[in-house]
Design an enzyme around this catalytic site. Structure first.
Site, mmCIF file in Angstrom:
data_model
loop_
_atom_site.group_PDB
_atom_site.id
_atom_site.type_symbol
_atom_site.label_atom_id
_atom_site.label_comp_id
_atom_site.label_asym_id
_atom_site.label_seq_id
_atom_site.Cartn_x
_atom_site.Cartn_y
_atom_site.Cartn_z
ATOM 1 N N GLU A 164 -5.900 28.314 -8.871
ATOM 2 C CA GLU A 164 -5.731 27.907 -7.485
ATOM 3 C C GLU A 164 -5.836 29.326 -6.774
ATOM 4 O OE1 GLU A 164 -2.509 25.237 -6.576
ATOM 5 O OE2 GLU A 164 -2.526 26.146 -4.577
ATOM 6 N N LYS A 211 6.193 21.483 -6.450
ATOM 7 C CA LYS A 211 4.854 21.985 -6.902
ATOM 8 C C LYS A 211 4.726 23.495 -6.393
ATOM 9 C CE LYS A 211 0.416 22.293 -6.667
ATOM 10 N NZ LYS A 211 -0.504 23.292 -6.348
ATOM 11 N N ASP A 246 4.920 25.697 -23.409
ATOM 12 C CA ASP A 246 4.642 24.366 -23.392
ATOM 13 C C ASP A 246 5.080 23.939 -22.017
ATOM 14 O OD1 ASP A 246 4.749 21.634 -23.320
ATOM 15 O OD2 ASP A 246 5.632 21.139 -25.205
ATOM 16 N N HIS A 261 -4.297 30.752 2.687
ATOM 17 C CA HIS A 261 -5.019 30.172 1.849
ATOM 18 C C HIS A 261 -6.382 30.070 2.172
ATOM 19 C CE1 HIS A 261 -5.176 27.404 -1.956
ATOM 20 N NE2 HIS A 261 -5.910 26.468 -1.094
HETATM 21 C C1 MEV Z 1 0.068 24.615 -2.454
HETATM 22 O O1 MEV Z 1 -0.456 24.834 -3.677
HETATM 23 C C2 MEV Z 1 1.864 24.704 -2.739
HETATM 24 C C3 MEV Z 1 2.548 24.537 -1.235
HETATM 25 O O2 MEV Z 1 2.232 23.126 -0.860
HETATM 26 C C4 MEV Z 1 4.060 24.622 -1.703
HETATM 27 C C5 MEV Z 1 4.917 24.061 -0.454
HETATM 28 O O3 MEV Z 1 4.597 23.369 0.327
HETATM 29 O O4 MEV Z 1 6.069 24.453 -0.477
HETATM 30 C C6 MEV Z 1 2.049 25.388 -0.191
#
Ligand code: MEV
Length: 437
Positions: free
Chosen positions: A85, A262, A278, A376
């Site tokens: 990513e 995430k 793992d 991003h």
């Molecule tokens: C994207 O890979 C991760 C985010 O969505 C994490 C977040 O919202 O805190 C930017």
């Protein structure tokens, strides 16, 4: 004087790949053998893959990068990250730099034992079962350590406790679950724990007269928690408040908590993968821990410290190994482990927790200020150009145009990239028809 890790942090991202490798050689993070291995493109021969899994047809390669600027518990680290990513590595390096300049990262592991479960699904008498297990507890621990976990005992670990839990079946009756608590030392411990649990099946059946239905470790290791703390001093008060608010959102709303976590795992998983650990086990443990009070919540918390600073805490099970498994078999994992230079499973776990927390800080800062798109998508333009089918020499031109579109419209997509590429190619055709060479 030999170069220190910190000497190569400055400007590392601006270097070419060859220069980066050279810098890593200079600080001893890589050696000649590693360079040769990297130069030939990593693992090629599938015979090792055949040993790991079945039906092998090749390897799946992920980009391998390194995170710089990390100083954890006063020690500098070069942190390998295997991830596809865009912007994860860039973002974590940027936040680590911020903390390095105006704060600190401290970590600890609380508790030592992992958990194995021995289940008796249908039980005649729970009270009797519990009484028998308690009466035989020391003996069960002794035989498990003597017959199965003797290697761990030699290294200072082994089975430490046996507990009984009553779990409702949902129909008014209960199942009995025996928990085996074992210190796995520097191993992740799954195989040895499963062997211990299966070994104890027979004596438990004999002592209790009940039927054991299954034996397996638990990934919800709430008996061994890794904690990382980030302290930032002298932060802009408005920014600190925004990050605290974002943290509250993730504490209170499971929809936000899932995305927040995430983002934390964006930092954690790449290090787990690079070190051959793992990542499914760690993910399962973290998510289960995040829901331990019945609601799924953030595994990180950020709060103003009342002294003009901001504090962030990550707290969750993060069970990894530095011996056994792929960590000591896969040549890339071995190279990454050496580059990282952690000296124990606990230290590896602490470093990974710190990366997750720092990754989270970067995401929250971006989300509460400029938004996630700016950083991003700027980095994502290359992927879009590639996705549209741009050739190597066309990529910078497509990227430049996409950045212009992004600056004006605040969003870009693959269809923009396709349009830009079409336009670029048709303008080239027009130019060659006008000025045939
Ligand atoms: C994207 O890979 C991760 C985010 O969505 C994490 C977040 O919202 O805190 C930017």
């Amino acid at each position: 004087m030999t170069k220190q890790l910190q000497d190569i942090f400055k400007g590392f991202s601006k270097l070419s790949r060859e220069e980066r490798l050279k810098a890593l050689m200079e600080v001893g993070a890589l050696n000649d053998t590693d360079m040769e291995y990297i130069a030939k493109g990593g693992l090629r021969d599938t015979s090792l893959g055949e040993k790991f899994i079945e039906n092998v047809i090749g390897y799946f390669q992920l980009p391998l990068g390194v995170a710089t600027n990390f100083r954890i518990d006063g020690k500098d680290f070069i942190i390998p990250m295997a991830v596809e990513e865009t912007s994860i590595v860039a973002a974590v390096c940027k936040s680590a730099k911020w903390i390095r300049e105006s704060g600190s990262i401290t970590t600890e592991v609380v508790g030592a034992e992992i958990i194995g479960q021995i289940q008796c699904a249908k039980i005649k008498n729970f009270a009797d079962f519990e009484k028998q297990i308690h009466a035989q507890k020391n003996y069960l621990i002794e035989i498990a350590n003597r017959e199965v976990a003797f290697g761990l005992v030699r290294r200072g670990g082994g089975v430490r406790d046996i507990q009984v839990r009553r779990v409702p079946r949902g129909d008014g009756s209960d199942m009995a679950v025996v928990h085996v608590l074992m210190d796995p030392c520097d191993a992740m411990g799954a195989n040895i724990m499963n062997q211990v649990c299966e070994y104890l099946k027979e004596p438990i059946e004999q002592f209790t007269g009940e039927k054991v239905t299954m034996c397996i470790l638990s990934n919800l290791v709430d008996s061994k928690i890794t904690r990382a703390t980030v302290q930032i001093n002298d932060i802009d008060p408005a920014l600190a408040e925004k990050i605290e608010e974002a943290s509250l959102f993730a504490q209170q709303d499971p929809y936000r908590a899932a995305t927040n976590n995430k983002g934390v795992l964006n930092g954690i998983d790449p290090v787990l993968i690079a070190t051959g650990n793992d990542w499914r086990a760690v993910e399962a443990g973290i998510h289960a821990f995040a829901a331990r009070d019945g609601q799924y919540r953030s595994i990180t918390r950020w709060f103003r410290d009342g002294k003009g600073g901001l504090t962030g805490v990550f707290e969750a099970p993060l069970i990894v190994g530095t011996v056994g498994g792929v960590t000591t078999l896969h040549p890339t994992a071995m190279m990454c482990m050496k580059m990282l230079g952690t000296t124990s499973a606990n230290e590896l776990s602490r470093v990974i927790a710190a990366v997750g927390l720092v990754q989270n800080l970067g995401a929250l800062k971006a989300l509460t200020t400029v938004g996630i798109i700016e950083g991003h998508m700027k980095l994502h333009t290359k992927n879009l150009a590639l996705g549209a089918g741009a050739e190597e020499k066309e990529i910078p031109l497509v990227q430049k145009k996409l950045e212009e579109i992004l600056a004006v419209r605040k969003r870009i997509s693959l269809s923009n990239a396709i349009d830009v590429l079409k336009e670029l190619r048709s303008s080239k055709v027009a130019a060659t028809t006008q000025h045939p060479s």
